[in-house]
Design an enzyme around this catalytic site. Sequence first.
Site, PDB file in Angstrom:
ATOM      1  N   ARG A 170     -59.667 -12.630  19.550  1.00  0.00           N
ATOM      2  CA  ARG A 170     -60.052 -12.384  20.937  1.00  0.00           C
ATOM      3  C   ARG A 170     -61.242 -11.417  20.969  1.00  0.00           C
ATOM      4  O   ARG A 170     -61.436 -10.622  20.046  1.00  0.00           O
ATOM      5  CB  ARG A 170     -58.887 -11.848  21.757  1.00  0.00           C
ATOM      6  CG  ARG A 170     -58.013 -10.808  21.060  1.00  0.00           C
ATOM      7  CD  ARG A 170     -56.750 -10.553  21.845  1.00  0.00           C
ATOM      8  NE  ARG A 170     -57.040  -9.802  23.052  1.00  0.00           N
ATOM      9  CZ  ARG A 170     -57.179  -8.482  23.084  1.00  0.00           C
ATOM     10  NH1 ARG A 170     -57.086  -7.769  22.007  1.00  0.00           N
ATOM     11  NH2 ARG A 170     -57.434  -7.865  24.223  1.00  0.00           N
ATOM     12  N   ARG A 174     -64.827  -6.726  29.665  1.00  0.00           N
ATOM     13  CA  ARG A 174     -64.401  -5.823  30.737  1.00  0.00           C
ATOM     14  C   ARG A 174     -65.310  -6.023  31.933  1.00  0.00           C
ATOM     15  O   ARG A 174     -66.521  -5.861  31.793  1.00  0.00           O
ATOM     16  CB  ARG A 174     -64.564  -4.400  30.236  1.00  0.00           C
ATOM     17  CG  ARG A 174     -63.313  -3.610  30.289  1.00  0.00           C
ATOM     18  CD  ARG A 174     -63.606  -2.212  29.829  1.00  0.00           C
ATOM     19  NE  ARG A 174     -62.786  -1.873  28.685  1.00  0.00           N
ATOM     20  CZ  ARG A 174     -63.046  -0.847  27.893  1.00  0.00           C
ATOM     21  NH1 ARG A 174     -64.100  -0.103  28.094  1.00  0.00           N
ATOM     22  NH2 ARG A 174     -62.245  -0.586  26.889  1.00  0.00           N
ATOM     23  N   ARG A 247     -62.480  -4.518   0.603  1.00  0.00           N
ATOM     24  CA  ARG A 247     -63.884  -4.554   1.010  1.00  0.00           C
ATOM     25  C   ARG A 247     -64.375  -3.120   0.974  1.00  0.00           C
ATOM     26  O   ARG A 247     -63.642  -2.201   1.307  1.00  0.00           O
ATOM     27  CB  ARG A 247     -64.031  -5.119   2.418  1.00  0.00           C
ATOM     28  CG  ARG A 247     -64.125  -6.641   2.418  1.00  0.00           C
ATOM     29  CD  ARG A 247     -64.725  -7.167   3.690  1.00  0.00           C
ATOM     30  NE  ARG A 247     -64.024  -6.759   4.868  1.00  0.00           N
ATOM     31  CZ  ARG A 247     -64.584  -6.169   5.914  1.00  0.00           C
ATOM     32  NH1 ARG A 247     -65.872  -5.897   5.908  1.00  0.00           N
ATOM     33  NH2 ARG A 247     -63.874  -5.838   6.966  1.00  0.00           N
ATOM     34  N   ARG A 278     -74.535   0.200  10.997  1.00  0.00           N
ATOM     35  CA  ARG A 278     -74.575   1.209  12.052  1.00  0.00           C
ATOM     36  C   ARG A 278     -75.123   2.538  11.542  1.00  0.00           C
ATOM     37  O   ARG A 278     -75.154   2.769  10.331  1.00  0.00           O
ATOM     38  CB  ARG A 278     -73.229   1.437  12.732  1.00  0.00           C
ATOM     39  CG  ARG A 278     -71.999   1.238  11.893  1.00  0.00           C
ATOM     40  CD  ARG A 278     -70.765   1.452  12.733  1.00  0.00           C
ATOM     41  NE  ARG A 278     -69.754   2.155  11.961  1.00  0.00           N
ATOM     42  CZ  ARG A 278     -68.654   2.667  12.455  1.00  0.00           C
ATOM     43  NH1 ARG A 278     -68.401   2.574  13.750  1.00  0.00           N
ATOM     44  NH2 ARG A 278     -67.782   3.273  11.679  1.00  0.00           N
ATOM     45  N   GLU A 298     -74.574   3.008   7.416  1.00  0.00           N
ATOM     46  CA  GLU A 298     -73.390   2.373   6.832  1.00  0.00           C
ATOM     47  C   GLU A 298     -73.734   0.950   6.386  1.00  0.00           C
ATOM     48  O   GLU A 298     -74.125   0.128   7.207  1.00  0.00           O
ATOM     49  CB  GLU A 298     -72.331   2.334   7.940  1.00  0.00           C
ATOM     50  CG  GLU A 298     -70.931   2.311   7.455  1.00  0.00           C
ATOM     51  CD  GLU A 298     -69.960   2.522   8.615  1.00  0.00           C
ATOM     52  OE1 GLU A 298     -69.939   3.622   9.204  1.00  0.00           O
ATOM     53  OE2 GLU A 298     -69.233   1.578   8.931  1.00  0.00           O
ATOM     54  N   TYR A 346     -54.179  -1.992   6.654  1.00  0.00           N
ATOM     55  CA  TYR A 346     -55.100  -1.187   7.433  1.00  0.00           C
ATOM     56  C   TYR A 346     -54.297  -0.400   8.466  1.00  0.00           C
ATOM     57  O   TYR A 346     -53.633  -0.973   9.320  1.00  0.00           O
ATOM     58  CB  TYR A 346     -56.197  -2.009   8.140  1.00  0.00           C
ATOM     59  CG  TYR A 346     -57.094  -1.035   8.875  1.00  0.00           C
ATOM     60  CD1 TYR A 346     -58.118  -0.381   8.201  1.00  0.00           C
ATOM     61  CD2 TYR A 346     -56.840  -0.675  10.184  1.00  0.00           C
ATOM     62  CE1 TYR A 346     -58.880   0.601   8.819  1.00  0.00           C
ATOM     63  CE2 TYR A 346     -57.595   0.306  10.825  1.00  0.00           C
ATOM     64  CZ  TYR A 346     -58.614   0.929  10.135  1.00  0.00           C
ATOM     65  OH  TYR A 346     -59.351   1.910  10.749  1.00  0.00           O
ATOM     66  N   ASP A 348     -54.625   2.719  11.336  1.00  0.00           N
ATOM     67  CA  ASP A 348     -55.391   3.757  11.999  1.00  0.00           C
ATOM     68  C   ASP A 348     -54.671   5.086  11.780  1.00  0.00           C
ATOM     69  O   ASP A 348     -53.492   5.097  11.394  1.00  0.00           O
ATOM     70  CB  ASP A 348     -55.500   3.459  13.506  1.00  0.00           C
ATOM     71  CG  ASP A 348     -56.762   2.679  13.832  1.00  0.00           C
ATOM     72  OD1 ASP A 348     -57.756   2.832  13.091  1.00  0.00           O
ATOM     73  OD2 ASP A 348     -56.756   1.918  14.820  1.00  0.00           O
TER      74      ASP A 348
HETATM   75  P1  FDA Z   1     -55.923   8.248   2.219  1.00  0.00           P
HETATM   76  O1  FDA Z   1     -56.703   7.289   1.420  1.00  0.00           O
HETATM   77  O2  FDA Z   1     -56.620   9.037   3.262  1.00  0.00           O
HETATM   78  O3  FDA Z   1     -55.191   9.282   1.228  1.00  0.00           O
HETATM   79  C1  FDA Z   1     -54.678   8.906  -0.034  1.00  0.00           C
HETATM   80  C2  FDA Z   1     -54.999  10.024  -0.996  1.00  0.00           C
HETATM   81  O4  FDA Z   1     -54.329   9.798  -2.241  1.00  0.00           O
HETATM   82  C3  FDA Z   1     -56.490  10.098  -1.340  1.00  0.00           C
HETATM   83  O5  FDA Z   1     -56.974  11.395  -1.095  1.00  0.00           O
HETATM   84  C4  FDA Z   1     -56.546   9.757  -2.831  1.00  0.00           C
HETATM   85  O6  FDA Z   1     -57.575  10.436  -3.530  1.00  0.00           O
HETATM   86  C5  FDA Z   1     -55.173  10.206  -3.294  1.00  0.00           C
HETATM   87  N1  FDA Z   1     -54.724   9.533  -4.523  1.00  0.00           N
HETATM   88  C6  FDA Z   1     -54.715   8.207  -4.779  1.00  0.00           C
HETATM   89  N2  FDA Z   1     -54.235   7.962  -6.016  1.00  0.00           N
HETATM   90  C7  FDA Z   1     -53.925   9.164  -6.545  1.00  0.00           C
HETATM   91  C8  FDA Z   1     -53.394   9.562  -7.817  1.00  0.00           C
HETATM   92  N3  FDA Z   1     -53.079   8.675  -8.755  1.00  0.00           N
HETATM   93  N4  FDA Z   1     -53.208  10.893  -8.041  1.00  0.00           N
HETATM   94  C9  FDA Z   1     -53.515  11.808  -7.101  1.00  0.00           C
HETATM   95  N5  FDA Z   1     -54.030  11.480  -5.890  1.00  0.00           N
HETATM   96  C10 FDA Z   1     -54.226  10.178  -5.619  1.00  0.00           C
HETATM   97  N6  FDA Z   1     -58.597   5.456  11.747  1.00  0.00           N
HETATM   98  C11 FDA Z   1     -58.659   5.838  13.066  1.00  0.00           C
HETATM   99  O7  FDA Z   1     -57.616   6.078  13.681  1.00  0.00           O
HETATM  100  N7  FDA Z   1     -59.875   5.980  13.682  1.00  0.00           N
HETATM  101  C12 FDA Z   1     -61.050   5.739  13.048  1.00  0.00           C
HETATM  102  O8  FDA Z   1     -62.110   5.870  13.651  1.00  0.00           O
HETATM  103  C13 FDA Z   1     -60.996   5.336  11.671  1.00  0.00           C
HETATM  104  N8  FDA Z   1     -62.138   5.090  10.984  1.00  0.00           N
HETATM  105  C14 FDA Z   1     -62.076   4.604   9.693  1.00  0.00           C
HETATM  106  C15 FDA Z   1     -63.256   4.280   9.036  1.00  0.00           C
HETATM  107  C16 FDA Z   1     -63.211   3.750   7.747  1.00  0.00           C
HETATM  108  C17 FDA Z   1     -64.480   3.382   7.038  1.00  0.00           C
HETATM  109  C18 FDA Z   1     -61.943   3.535   7.128  1.00  0.00           C
HETATM  110  C19 FDA Z   1     -61.852   2.904   5.776  1.00  0.00           C
HETATM  111  C20 FDA Z   1     -60.773   3.886   7.765  1.00  0.00           C
HETATM  112  C21 FDA Z   1     -60.828   4.427   9.060  1.00  0.00           C
HETATM  113  N9  FDA Z   1     -59.663   4.822   9.714  1.00  0.00           N
HETATM  114  C22 FDA Z   1     -59.739   5.202  11.039  1.00  0.00           C
HETATM  115  C23 FDA Z   1     -58.340   4.777   9.038  1.00  0.00           C
HETATM  116  C24 FDA Z   1     -57.950   6.131   8.365  1.00  0.00           C
HETATM  117  O9  FDA Z   1     -58.917   6.453   7.378  1.00  0.00           O
HETATM  118  C25 FDA Z   1     -56.561   6.008   7.701  1.00  0.00           C
HETATM  119  O10 FDA Z   1     -55.587   5.717   8.678  1.00  0.00           O
HETATM  120  C26 FDA Z   1     -56.063   7.261   6.955  1.00  0.00           C
HETATM  121  O11 FDA Z   1     -57.082   7.936   6.284  1.00  0.00           O
HETATM  122  C27 FDA Z   1     -54.988   6.853   5.944  1.00  0.00           C
HETATM  123  O12 FDA Z   1     -54.403   7.978   5.319  1.00  0.00           O
HETATM  124  P2  FDA Z   1     -53.614   7.796   3.942  1.00  0.00           P
HETATM  125  O13 FDA Z   1     -52.972   9.106   3.643  1.00  0.00           O
HETATM  126  O14 FDA Z   1     -52.752   6.594   4.001  1.00  0.00           O
HETATM  127  O15 FDA Z   1     -54.718   7.425   2.853  1.00  0.00           O
END
Ligand code: FDA
Length: 367
Positions: A170, A174, A247, A278, A298, A346, A348
């Site tokens: 979709r 607006r 990706r 962007r 980006e 994914y 947020d």
């Molecule tokens: P996250 O990846 O943040 O944390 C995992 C941690 O584990 C990392 O620091 C990593 O280094 C660590 N780790 C992994 N393996 C390990 C190991 N073996 N030993 C030690 N440490 C280890 N959401 C939103 O609400 N609004 C927004 O505008 C955006 N924008 C956005 C932009 C982009 C480009 C992306 C990719 C994502 C967003 N998001 C978002 C989503 C948001 O980034 C997401 O919800 C959270 O960061 C997820 O948090 P996590 O703790 O799950 O993972």
Amino acid sequence: MYDYLIVGSGLFGAVFAHQAKLQGRKVKVIERRDHIGGNVYCENIEGINVHKYGAHIFHTNDKVIWDYVNQFVEFNRYTNTPMALSKGKLYNLPFNMNTFNQLWGVKTPAEAKEMIFRQSKEFSGKEPSNLEEQAISLVGRDVFETLIKEYTEKQWGRDCKDLPAFIIKRLPLRYTFDNNYFNDKYQGIPIGGYNKLIENLLDGIEVETGVDYLDDRDKWNSLAKKIVYTGPIDRFFNYSLGKLDYRSLRFEHQLLELDNYQGNAVVNYIDKKYEFTRIIEHKHFEFGKQEKTVITREYPKEFEEGDEYYYPVNDKKNNSLYIGYKSLRENCVNVIFGGRLAEYKYYDMHQVIASALNIAEKELINE
Ligand code: FDA
């Protein structure tokens, strides 16, 4: 002996750690990177919080989550109102009466609806066979060609005619003059940046950065009763079933000797002549008044070894691979898996916080 060793200091790990500490558990957080915060981490450049792993705008409809984060940091009134630059002209997003006025000069919702209705009939009576036909049947040819086509082709590296229709289910339209990108009730950016949110969640908790759990998992397992793992799930199982696809993105940060580059935090670049999709100007997330500014271009890119994991590719092949890994988790009774990488999903920010709170509640109350 720790009750929980938390692997990863992103939002999932930080929220779980905070809740466990509140319940009197002994916890330690280890983090592979040299900083805490996971993907919401900001780097301070000239007093500006630069969103190092992509722009993050907090938004939610859930009052419980909003109240939860506001305990740790105050949020400002930032409202996401992105602009799009196409063929030399600026348009408001999401598609709303301002956009339609900029496109056609129409002034009333009735005029705009009539234009869209007329243009979206192009493929009527026919099942859309690709993304282009799907988009035109939802919003008409002008919106598609001006604001969707080239941007989507840059993102996917393929022609819209060669992309499947289901990618766009979709496209909200607006018929009001409302540029607020999100429909959620609550929205903002933490005052002082996301690092403050994470630091306050982890206040009083032992944290070690620059340590990879998987480099010495026997040692870490011997130090804790349970592990909370928030890293990539395929890596946890030594890729035994194969690698999950992601990706990626490439960010190019630039410090400029001027106070205001584009007048808005987010400007999408639609035309293919720009390789990036962007430009983010970080100071506008916090109404910054600094003398200089930092912008980030980006670029979409194919994932290569060593890249950051950004978006899971939730197609059939990867989803079934993930299900395979999920079943391996059942043999790991002392490990809790959570967050975007361990769940290959994914999320947020508000969703990952909700998930961490749910899992923590079940775990800490049932234990
Ligand atoms: P996250 O990846 O943040 O944390 C995992 C941690 O584990 C990392 O620091 C990593 O280094 C660590 N780790 C992994 N393996 C390990 C190991 N073996 N030993 C030690 N440490 C280890 N959401 C939103 O609400 N609004 C927004 O505008 C955006 N924008 C956005 C932009 C982009 C480009 C992306 C990719 C994502 C967003 N998001 C978002 C989503 C948001 O980034 C997401 O919800 C959270 O960061 C997820 O948090 P996590 O703790 O799950 O993972």
